[in-house]
Design an enzyme around this catalytic site. Structure first.
Site: not given
Ligand code: FCB
Length: 477
Positions: A375, A173
């Protein structure tokens, strides 16, 4: 319109689909001062009063630096095939560059061996936000030198762990780093400097490109990619007479959230529709940079949490569940939360169809490119009930709906290869500290005790069956 799933059929995933769980070093490891680890920007930031809710730090976190065999047991017991973890740069290079700390590498060798013994492969992220403080002191990502040091670090880690890692993710990110870390300052290093943020954008991308080349030289044949948080921008199709205005707004928002990283990676250029302030200035971009950045990816990692919805409205007189849109959008457009959609306790909109839309769009923009959801998940008010269980039915519902969206995308021809839930464990949720729980495994922070939640059982079943059960007609309250 999106297809509607027939209610009574389980939706299968392709054979060999990767089922995983994700974490990040600073969020789970603790042990910040052992075995020669150097300081990271998150140590400095979290120890600065007022920066993190409740004064929480990652000093102990889930104690995974010591308890990693237990975490590996959990992954194995859940039947997951892959663990996405991150490597702490300051464990490997305590000063960011120069002096190598082999004890840092040994930890990750031991973790990867523990995973392998349990039949779990490792997807390693090289940078999940814990920049060595020593590099921050020299400008951090606003400085081009950090990108070069990142490539050195990638080469060393690739050499040392290359035989054990299944897939590499360079940067996690980058948008969050440049935007929250350098532009708004709510994340480490806590700067509020527009020019530094734009420079960080370019150097994060350059760092990715250089690290990709370094990894490919060190471990030929192992897939290398990057993880972006992507935000599909959806416009209200019923808006009357404002279609052109909304389309212009959509392009600006899309460039701001997605294009600023996606376009350089896929097409070697910064997006035309991005507000000028967020685009790196030409004097920072040297000959060859854009070619380095756009070297073909082996896969793209996608973090999806929520979309952005836009409609016609008056930013000067916002209504309930309306917000000002991102900068650079002409008047007459607002962001809004559709009435029927719920929020998580991060106040993040829950919109599984946004994930479907995103995947289909990516498949059109980058035909054939393998995609992984690296994620996806939600925070909830989890607690151990008197029976010692965590019945997180909101998370079960969230996962079920989002996995159904993934299955539908696969059915529509998207080359989705795997899914990692965020997160294996409740952990240090950055500026929110430990208050926000994202795990499928509950962590009792005072003792470190781990208890798989109901969502872990649900997810484990999906992984074992390689199929998502049909959505229920109604959800338990
Ligand atoms: C993302 C991050 C991860 C976590 C989630 C909820 O932005 O990559 O580390 O904090 O959000």
């Amino acid at each position: 319109m999106t297809n509607v799933t027939p209610p009574d059929e389980a939706l299968p995933f392709p054979a060999g689909f990767t089922w995983g769980a994700a974490t990040a070093a600073y969020q789970i490891e603790g042990a910040t001062d052992v075995d020669g680890r150097g300081l990271s920007v998150w140590d400095t930031f979290s120890r600065t009063p007022g920066k993190v809710r409740g004064g929480d730090t990652g000093d102990v976190a889930c104690d995974s630096y010591r308890r990693y065999p237990e975490d590996a047991d959990l992954l194995g017991a859940l039947g997951l095939s892959s663990y996405r973890f991150s490597i702490s740069w300051p464990r490997v290079f305590p000063d960011g560059a120069g002096r190598l700390n082999t004890a840092g590498l040994d930890h990750y060798k031991a973790l990867l061996d523990a995973l392998a013994e349990r039949g779990v492969s490792g997807a390693a992220t090289l940078f999940h936000w814990d920049l060595p403080q020593a590099l921050q002191d020299r400008g951090g990502w606003a400085s081009r030198d950090t990108a070069l040091r990142f490539a050195d670090y990638a080469a060393v880690v690739g050499e040392a762990l290359g035989d054990r890692v299944e897939r590499w993710i360079t940067v996690n990110e980058p948008l969050v780093v440049s935007h929250l870390g350098y532009r708004t300052g709510v994340h480490a290093p806590g700067l509020a400097d527009e020019a530094a943020a734009a420079a960080a954008t370019h150097h994060l991308l350059l760092g990715h490109g250089l690290a990709t080349a370094a990894l490919r030289a060190a471990v030929p044949g192992t897939p290398v990619g990057i993880t972006l948080n992507l935000t599909p921008v959806l416009v209200d199709p019923n808006a009357n007479g404002s279609a052109d205005l909304l389309e212009r707004a959509r392009r600006v928002a899309d460039a701001t959230h997605n294009g600023v990283f996606l376009e350089p990676l896929l097409h070697g250029r910064y997006p035309e529709h991005a507000p000028p302030a967020i685009v790196p200035p030409a004097e920072l971009i040297r000959d060859g940079d854009m070619a380095t950045i756009s070297a073909p990816l082996d896969f793209l990692g996608v973090n999806y949490y929520r979309p952005q919805h836009l409609r016609a409205g008056d930013p000067a007189h916002l209504r309930l569940r309306e917000f000002p849109p991102v900068p650079g959008i002409e008047g007459g457009v607002v962001e809004y939360y559709p009435e029927e959609m719920e929020l998580t306790n991060m106040d993040w909109l829950i919109d599984p169809d946004g994930l479907y839309q995103l995947l289909v769009q990516l498949a059109a923009d980058a035909p054939g490119l393998p995609l992984y959801i690296t994620e996806n998940g939600r925070a909830a008010e989890d607690y151990l009930n008197p029976a010692g269980q965590v019945d997180d039915r909101e998370r079960v519902k969230y996962l079920h709906q989002h996995l159904e969206a993934c299955a539908r995308a696969v059915g529509a021809g998207v080359n989705l290869r795997g899914y990692y839930v965020w997160s294996l464990l409740d952990n240090f949720e950055w500026a929110y500290g430990y208050q926000k729980r994202f795990g499928i495994v509950y962590v009792d922070f005072p003792t470190g005790r781990r208890t798989p939640k109901a969502s872990a059982a649900f997810y484990s079943r999906v992984a074992r069956e390689n199929a998502v059960p049909p959505l229920p007609r109604s959800w338990p309250a």
